[in-house]
Design a protein around this motif. Structure first.
Motif, PDB file in Angstrom:
ATOM      1  N   LEU A  60     -14.759  78.706   5.285  1.00 20.72           N
ATOM      2  CA  LEU A  60     -15.626  77.393   5.581  1.00 20.72           C
ATOM      3  C   LEU A  60     -14.792  76.200   5.953  1.00 20.72           C
ATOM      4  O   LEU A  60     -15.618  75.083   6.295  1.00 20.72           O
ATOM      5  N   GLY A  61     -13.524  76.263   5.654  1.00 21.28           N
ATOM      6  CA  GLY A  61     -12.866  75.017   5.984  1.00 21.28           C
ATOM      7  C   GLY A  61     -11.679  74.908   5.195  1.00 21.28           C
ATOM      8  O   GLY A  61     -11.323  75.721   4.256  1.00 21.28           O
ATOM      9  N   ILE A  62     -10.652  74.151   5.802  1.00 17.54           N
ATOM     10  CA  ILE A  62      -9.131  73.893   5.064  1.00 17.54           C
ATOM     11  C   ILE A  62      -9.155  72.423   4.826  1.00 17.54           C
ATOM     12  O   ILE A  62      -9.692  71.630   5.821  1.00 17.54           O
ATOM     13  N   THR A  63      -8.440  72.010   3.875  1.00 19.73           N
ATOM     14  CA  THR A  63      -8.159  70.617   3.786  1.00 19.73           C
ATOM     15  C   THR A  63      -6.912  70.179   4.338  1.00 19.73           C
ATOM     16  O   THR A  63      -6.844  68.808   4.201  1.00 19.73           O
ATOM     17  N   ALA A  64      -6.170  70.690   4.958  1.00 16.13           N
ATOM     18  CA  ALA A  64      -5.041  70.169   5.759  1.00 16.13           C
ATOM     19  C   ALA A  64      -5.369  69.077   6.652  1.00 16.13           C
ATOM     20  O   ALA A  64      -6.718  69.313   7.344  1.00 16.13           O
ATOM     21  N   GLY A  65      -4.414  68.503   7.252  1.00 14.28           N
ATOM     22  CA  GLY A  65      -4.634  67.517   8.153  1.00 14.28           C
ATOM     23  C   GLY A  65      -4.973  67.947   9.622  1.00 14.28           C
ATOM     24  O   GLY A  65      -5.636  67.214  10.417  1.00 14.28           O
ATOM     25  N   LYS A  66      -4.620  69.334   9.949  1.00 13.19           N
ATOM     26  CA  LYS A  66      -4.670  69.890  11.297  1.00 13.19           C
ATOM     27  C   LYS A  66      -5.032  71.209  11.021  1.00 13.19           C
ATOM     28  O   LYS A  66      -4.487  71.974   9.968  1.00 13.19           O
ATOM     29  N   ASP A 126     -10.980  60.215   5.964  1.00 16.64           N
ATOM     30  CA  ASP A 126     -10.899  61.587   6.377  1.00 16.64           C
ATOM     31  C   ASP A 126     -10.060  62.261   5.045  1.00 16.64           C
ATOM     32  O   ASP A 126      -9.243  61.816   4.459  1.00 16.64           O
ATOM     33  N   PHE A 127     -10.917  63.032   4.444  1.00 18.87           N
ATOM     34  CA  PHE A 127     -10.293  63.698   3.283  1.00 18.87           C
ATOM     35  C   PHE A 127      -9.116  64.821   3.667  1.00 18.87           C
ATOM     36  O   PHE A 127      -9.590  65.835   4.250  1.00 18.87           O
ATOM     37  N   VAL A 128      -7.938  64.562   3.308  1.00 14.31           N
ATOM     38  CA  VAL A 128      -6.817  65.514   3.849  1.00 14.31           C
ATOM     39  C   VAL A 128      -5.980  65.665   2.510  1.00 14.31           C
ATOM     40  O   VAL A 128      -5.722  64.771   1.803  1.00 14.31           O
ATOM     41  N   PHE A 129      -5.926  66.947   2.218  1.00 12.42           N
ATOM     42  CA  PHE A 129      -4.991  67.400   1.119  1.00 12.42           C
ATOM     43  C   PHE A 129      -4.061  68.370   1.418  1.00 12.42           C
ATOM     44  O   PHE A 129      -4.559  69.618   1.855  1.00 12.42           O
ATOM     45  N   ASP A 130      -2.764  68.323   1.729  1.00 14.82           N
ATOM     46  CA  ASP A 130      -1.866  69.346   1.906  1.00 14.82           C
ATOM     47  C   ASP A 130      -1.217  69.616   0.655  1.00 14.82           C
ATOM     48  O   ASP A 130      -0.554  69.325  -0.024  1.00 14.82           O
ATOM     49  N   LYS A 131      -1.285  71.086   0.329  1.00 11.23           N
ATOM     50  CA  LYS A 131      -0.867  71.757  -1.007  1.00 11.23           C
ATOM     51  C   LYS A 131       0.697  71.941  -0.450  1.00 11.23           C
ATOM     52  O   LYS A 131       1.069  72.953   0.148  1.00 11.23           O
ATOM     53  N   GLN A 132       1.554  71.510  -1.598  1.00  5.11           N
ATOM     54  CA  GLN A 132       2.978  71.504  -1.639  1.00  5.11           C
ATOM     55  C   GLN A 132       3.502  72.255  -2.685  1.00  5.11           C
ATOM     56  O   GLN A 132       3.165  72.043  -3.784  1.00  5.11           O
ATOM     57  N   PHE A 133       4.505  72.970  -2.429  1.00  2.00           N
ATOM     58  CA  PHE A 133       5.307  73.527  -3.526  1.00  2.00           C
ATOM     59  C   PHE A 133       6.622  73.068  -3.732  1.00  2.00           C
ATOM     60  O   PHE A 133       7.408  72.554  -3.008  1.00  2.00           O
ATOM     61  N   PHE A 134       7.075  72.896  -4.915  1.00  4.57           N
ATOM     62  CA  PHE A 134       8.373  72.196  -5.054  1.00  4.57           C
ATOM     63  C   PHE A 134       8.880  72.811  -6.600  1.00  4.57           C
ATOM     64  O   PHE A 134       8.285  73.610  -7.369  1.00  4.57           O
ATOM     65  N   ILE A 135      10.331  72.235  -7.019  1.00  8.64           N
ATOM     66  CA  ILE A 135      10.878  72.861  -8.200  1.00  8.64           C
ATOM     67  C   ILE A 135      10.948  71.663  -9.144  1.00  8.64           C
ATOM     68  O   ILE A 135      11.263  70.572  -8.681  1.00  8.64           O
ATOM     69  N   LEU A 136      10.718  72.213 -10.377  1.00  3.54           N
ATOM     70  CA  LEU A 136      10.977  71.301 -11.588  1.00  3.54           C
ATOM     71  C   LEU A 136      11.981  71.962 -12.245  1.00  3.54           C
ATOM     72  O   LEU A 136      12.233  73.150 -12.518  1.00  3.54           O
ATOM     73  N   LEU A 137      12.843  70.681 -12.975  1.00  3.97           N
ATOM     74  CA  LEU A 137      13.999  71.278 -13.704  1.00  3.97           C
ATOM     75  C   LEU A 137      14.203  70.622 -15.056  1.00  3.97           C
ATOM     76  O   LEU A 137      13.423  69.360 -15.102  1.00  3.97           O
ATOM     77  N   PRO A 138      14.753  70.965 -15.946  1.00  3.27           N
ATOM     78  CA  PRO A 138      14.706  70.081 -17.381  1.00  3.27           C
ATOM     79  C   PRO A 138      15.194  68.734 -17.186  1.00  3.27           C
ATOM     80  O   PRO A 138      16.027  68.624 -16.146  1.00  3.27           O
ATOM     81  N   LYS A 139      14.946  67.757 -17.694  1.00  3.30           N
ATOM     82  CA  LYS A 139      15.264  66.297 -17.446  1.00  3.30           C
ATOM     83  C   LYS A 139      16.585  66.220 -17.469  1.00  3.30           C
ATOM     84  O   LYS A 139      17.357  65.504 -16.713  1.00  3.30           O
ATOM     85  N   ASP A 140      17.354  66.928 -18.632  1.00  2.00           N
ATOM     86  CA  ASP A 140      18.823  66.762 -18.810  1.00  2.00           C
ATOM     87  C   ASP A 140      19.679  67.732 -17.932  1.00  2.00           C
ATOM     88  O   ASP A 140      20.735  68.477 -18.439  1.00  2.00           O
TER      89      ASP A 140
END
Length: 348
Positions: free
Chosen positions: A240-246, A267-281
């Motif tokens: 039915l649709g995607i939220t990306a900008g294009k 315009d409602f635009v939302f790009d789903k992005q993946f990233f890495i998280l690490l311990p603070k120290d």
């Protein structure tokens, strides 16, 4: 001039030595990193069929070759993943791979504030799923999200129930749609939009097949197989649709923006992005080595080709920039979160 020549040569030699020393120090930061023999990659999803697992699995396969280690993706779900990261050693033996739900969940209150971005070492942004989508059954009486609202307006006795995972990408995407319907058609239409809260992609699919939801949040990568011509009509879906900008190349799926879905005039635009998280120290040498490895992997044509199979794309943001980038992205969507109804208010 003869008197100046020795002096100039000394200065040039000093500059060359300094540059060499700087270069050596720079490479030493990561080359001296002690990479664990095994790295557990916990992810914020418990599904092995969704886009989080697909992106983390692809990245890990290539990263372990660059880092000279073994990486295992562990689909434990958001809370268990954050708990594991909270207890992780600082040597990099446990890292987390997740997406925007990492901060949206905190904003929505579904994830504890102690897991806010500020309490981790934010690693690089790795990839994007531009195919964050909504789907319905193949025989539904509407073909876009905008048409679903028009259908509700023309059928005042009908309701539409949308399956989402509370406190994450599903909810922010739904909120954009809901606020637009409310603004364009009024509460006589938006009040007939309900939510069916559920979990993984597999759970959302099942909600559609069981008749518990009329529309589900999904993705091109995770749901495209169910839209093909030869799929059994009982489980066949349509986008039915995607939220990306294009639009995503190769798929005839309109964006929210193309459908005129706006929030606060934009315009409602939302790009789903993946990233890495690490311990603070985390050991800074490991963090640097990991960041450099990601930078190398995202340029690998084989990795890019693997991602493209599910319509994902590399979108590398270096670790030193990713923190500010994600914090700014978070603030962008806080206004929507503050103005949207809660899932409880939209659940029958």
């Amino acid at each position: 001039m003869k008197k100046l020549l020795p002096f100039l040569m000394v200065i040039m030699l000093a500059v060359v030595l300094a540059a060499c020393n700087q270069s050596a120090n720079s490479s030493d930061d990561s080359s001296e990193a002690e990479i664990p023999d095994r790295i557990r990659v916990v992810i914020g999803s418990s599904s092995t069929g969704g886009d989080t697992y697909q992106n983390s699995s692809a990245a890990s396969r290539y990263l372990e070759k660059v880092l000279g280690t073994n990486m295992k993706v562990d689909a434990v779900g958001a809370v268990k993943a954050f708990t594991a990261l909270d207890k992780a050693d600082t040597d990099g033996s446990t890292i987390m791979f997740f997406h925007d739900m990492a901060y949206l969940g905190v904003e929505y209150g579904s994830i504890s504030e102690k897991y806010a971005l500020e309490n981790w070492k934010v690693g690089p942004v790795v990839s994007t799923n531009p195919g964050n989508a909504f789907l319905t059954s193949a025989d539904a009486p509407y073909n876009t999200m905008a048409e679903s609202a028009e259908w509700l307006k023309n059928n005042p006795d009908e309701t539409v129930t949308v399956a989402i995972e509370a406190g994450g990408v599903s909810e922010i995407s739904f909120d954009g749609y809901y606020l637009w319907v409310k603004e364009k058609y009024g509460t006589e239409v938006s009040d007939r939009i309900k939510v069916y809260p559920t979990g993984s992609q597999e759970d959302k699919n099942q909600a559609l097949w069981d008749g518990n939801a009329d529309i589900i949040n999904g993705s091109i990568g995770g749901n495209f197989e169910y839209t093909k011509d030869d799929v059994d009509s009982k489980i066949k879906m349509k986008f039915l649709g995607i939220t990306a900008g294009k639009r995503v190349e190769g798929y005839e799926i309109p964006t929210f923006a193309e459908q005129g879905i706006k929030v606060n005039g934009k315009d409602f635009v939302f790009d789903k992005q993946f990233f890495i998280l690490l311990p603070k120290d985390i050991d800074p040498k490991f963090a640097k080595a990991l960041d450099e490895a990601v930078a190398q992997v995202v340029e690998n044509p084989d990795y890019i080709k693997d991602l493209a199979k599910n319509a994902y794309i590399p979108s590398y943001t270096p670790a030193e920039e990713a923190d500010d980038y994600l914090l700014e992205k978070r603030s962008t969507f806080q206004n929507i979160i503050n103005n949207a109804p809660t899932v409880d208010e939209l659940t029958d």
